[in-house]
Design a protein around this motif. Structure first.
Motif, PDB file in Angstrom:
ATOM      1  N   THR A  60      39.138  37.011  50.776  1.00  0.00           N
ATOM      2  CA  THR A  60      38.203  37.000  49.651  1.00  0.00           C
ATOM      3  C   THR A  60      38.963  37.046  48.331  1.00  0.00           C
ATOM      4  N   ILE A  61      38.610  36.144  47.432  1.00  0.00           N
ATOM      5  CA  ILE A  61      39.229  36.083  46.109  1.00  0.00           C
ATOM      6  C   ILE A  61      38.244  36.654  45.099  1.00  0.00           C
ATOM      7  N   HIS A  62      38.556  37.829  44.578  1.00  0.00           N
ATOM      8  CA  HIS A  62      37.702  38.434  43.557  1.00  0.00           C
ATOM      9  C   HIS A  62      38.135  38.004  42.159  1.00  0.00           C
ATOM     10  N   ASP A  63      39.419  37.980  41.924  1.00  0.00           N
ATOM     11  CA  ASP A  63      39.920  37.600  40.604  1.00  0.00           C
ATOM     12  C   ASP A  63      41.410  37.312  40.702  1.00  0.00           C
ATOM     13  N   LEU A  64      41.952  36.807  39.606  1.00  0.00           N
ATOM     14  CA  LEU A  64      43.399  36.619  39.470  1.00  0.00           C
ATOM     15  C   LEU A  64      43.867  37.322  38.199  1.00  0.00           C
TER      16      LEU A  64
END
Length: 381
Positions: free
Chosen positions: A121-125
């Motif tokens: 899961t990619i929440h933010d960078l």
């Protein structure tokens, strides 16, 4: 190997008592998935003893369709959690014939059975877009293991279109087809308490509220400076975890003569947060960057008008349900806060638009999309 039942595991090893966006995402999404689970699937929760206790408080426990695996009692240091997530899942995956591992953040185990699929899961960078949020060792860790995880994962979930676009911008168009945008929803706690009526007021008088951890990208320093330019009797309340570390904010308030007008609240409970947001005159999110912005949905659902940064992800979430300001401009932030506080028609319109906008986000809908992703990945299992 029999085709059914199909075993799906969920990585809850990261779970601790501190309330974070990832914790909310994981618990709420899992509860929605549990309600929609088909009989062909058996769910496996992999966590620590501390994590199991937290899940139990939220009604998530072992039953006929859910098995709980405790791989450690707890972890004292962040490095211990990382070691557990990287090195301690493979045996559980093999012993239980796990066909799919769902990770609620980007971090995936270094080893897995050859037949097991993985979702990350990619929440933010934020560690790339606002690097001063993290120490150099943490940035280096994320650089190495983020790249490894997204490369090895069979599918990626991004919680916003903006997060997906950031991923592609930094890592290439090869991740376009691999990444599905599945947004967050509104917490069940907020829906339940909202139905019970207006909660008891915790703070007397008028106030403006911001909610979130004490981190550099939250931009609280500029918010306090902007507030100092506002001619208002309303207090400024900032509530969230790690507020005990906010010495810089306290010093800034003292320098600006705001000691009696700034209130910093550490680790509010859900019930306290609901009361704080619902009785606020304005909800302000001045972030420089975000992955989604869950508190925005909470403010909209509680009929509190929203002011926030004019950045892509917050505009994606709020659309016409917020008044926007330049997060780098103290003057613009102050002007928009003052304008909103002195314009009842604007506030009412924001509230109405917020009620409509929040309907677009539900964990039930998100869970349906995740279930479709499971079916696609396991089609030939």
């Amino acid at each position: 190997m029999d085709k059914f039942p199909i075993h799906i595991a969920f990585n809850f090893v990261f779970l601790r008592k501190k309330i974070t966006g990832i914790r909310v995402h994981a618990i709420e999404l899992f509860r929605a998935l549990e309600e929609q689970k088909e009989t062909k699937y058996i769910f496996h929760v992999i966590t620590t003893k501390e994590g199991a206790d937290i899940l139990n408080e939220h009604g998530i426990r072992a039953n006929g369709g859910i098995k709980v695996h405790i791989i450690a009692s707890s972890f004292e240091k962040e490095t211990d959690r990382l070691k557990l997530q990287l090195f301690s899942l493979n045996n559980t995956l093999k012993q239980n014939r796990i066909a799919l591992l769902h990770c609620f953040d980007y971090l995936t185990p270094l080893q897995r059975p050859a037949y097991a699929k993985i979702i990350a899961t990619i929440h933010d960078l934020i560690w790339l877009e606002n690097p001063n949020t993290y120490s150099l060792p943490k940035r280096l860790f994320k650089k190495v293991f983020f790249s490894h995880s997204i490369r090895k994962a069979d599918a990626l979930i991004a919680v916003s279109k903006t997060s997906k676009e950031s991923l592609i911008q930094h890592y290439g168009h090869g991740y376009d087809q691999k990444t599905t945008v599945i947004p967050n929803g509104l917490r069940n706690t907020f829906l339940t308490i909202k139905k019970q009526g207006n909660p008891e007021r915790l703070i007397k008088g008028e106030y403006i509220i911001a909610v979130g951890r004490y981190l550099p990208h939250k931009n609280y320093e500029r918010l306090i400076k902007a507030y100092a330019h506002c001619n208002t009797k309303a207090q400024l309340v900032i509530a969230g975890s790690d507020m005990d570390k906010s010495v810089d904010l306290q010093r800034l308030a003292q320098e600006l003569g705001l000691n009696d007008k700034l209130l910093l609240l550490k680790n509010p409970t859900d019930a306290e947060l609901i009361s704080l947001i619902s009785h606020a005159s304005l909800f302000v999110m001045p972030s420089l960057t975000e992955g989604f912005g869950l508190p925005l949905l909470e403010a909209m659902s509680l009929s509190t008008p929203v002011l926030c940064s004019d950045i892509p992800v917050l505009k994606e979430v709020c659309e016409n349900a917020a008044l926007y300001f330049n997060p780098l401009s103290i003057e613009d932030m102050a002007a928009k806060i003052t304008y909103a506080l002195n314009s009842s028609p604007i506030l009412q319109k924001l509230i109405e638009n917020g009620h409509e906008r929040v309907q677009a986000f539900s964990w039930e809908n998100s869970a349906k999309q995740v279930m479709n992703l499971y079916d696609d990945l396991l089609l030939n299992y």
